[in-house]
Design an enzyme around this catalytic site. Structure first.
Site, PDB file in Angstrom:
ATOM      1  N   ASN A 181      48.723  39.342  16.845  1.00  0.00           N
ATOM      2  CA  ASN A 181      48.659  38.144  17.381  1.00  0.00           C
ATOM      3  C   ASN A 181      49.635  36.962  17.183  1.00  0.00           C
ATOM      4  O   ASN A 181      50.070  36.928  15.875  1.00  0.00           O
ATOM      5  CB  ASN A 181      47.012  37.349  17.002  1.00  0.00           C
ATOM      6  CG  ASN A 181      45.896  38.137  17.665  1.00  0.00           C
ATOM      7  OD1 ASN A 181      46.315  38.723  18.861  1.00  0.00           O
ATOM      8  ND2 ASN A 181      44.920  38.252  17.091  1.00  0.00           N
ATOM      9  N   ARG A 208      43.966  43.999  20.615  1.00  0.00           N
ATOM     10  CA  ARG A 208      44.973  44.817  19.788  1.00  0.00           C
ATOM     11  C   ARG A 208      44.346  45.929  19.420  1.00  0.00           C
ATOM     12  O   ARG A 208      44.953  47.067  19.311  1.00  0.00           O
ATOM     13  CB  ARG A 208      45.105  43.715  18.216  1.00  0.00           C
ATOM     14  CG  ARG A 208      45.919  42.665  18.512  1.00  0.00           C
ATOM     15  CD  ARG A 208      45.825  41.869  17.138  1.00  0.00           C
ATOM     16  NE  ARG A 208      44.569  41.272  16.638  1.00  0.00           N
ATOM     17  CZ  ARG A 208      44.361  40.979  15.557  1.00  0.00           C
ATOM     18  NH1 ARG A 208      45.098  40.985  14.585  1.00  0.00           N
ATOM     19  NH2 ARG A 208      42.925  40.669  15.300  1.00  0.00           N
TER      20      ARG A 208
END
Length: 90
Positions: free
Chosen positions: A35, A17
């Site tokens: 996520n 990320r």
């Protein structure tokens, strides 16, 4: 122009990320990354440039660390809200 991207592989717990946010910021992509419960990563990305979106798609196919692995990505065109920046959702 907006797209949604689902990224599958070993992409959680490896800085994916953060890596995605860095690429987005460099390419002036707006949106977010988060996520998913199934171990994948979900991205919403928008830009005024199709070329920048394609560069973004190409760049995220390479994970940030040797232990990361992108097996597959699914990209779909989408009508997205007007994001002001690119954020990481937790």
């Amino acid at each position: 122009m907006g797209i949604t991207i689902n990224v599958f592989g070993h992409v959680q717990g490896v800085g994916f990320r953060w890596h995605t946010q860095q690429i987005a910021t460099k390419l002036d992509i707006k949106g977010f990354v988060e996520n998913e419960p199934d171990g994948s990563v979900y991205i919403e990305a928008s830009s005024t440039s199709n070329e920048q979106l394609q560069q973004f798609i190409n760049a995220i196919q390479q994970g940030p660390a040797p232990e990361s692995r992108v097996d597959n990505i699914q990209v779909k065109q989408a009508n997205l809200p007007m994001y002001q920046d690119f954020t990481i959702k937790h």
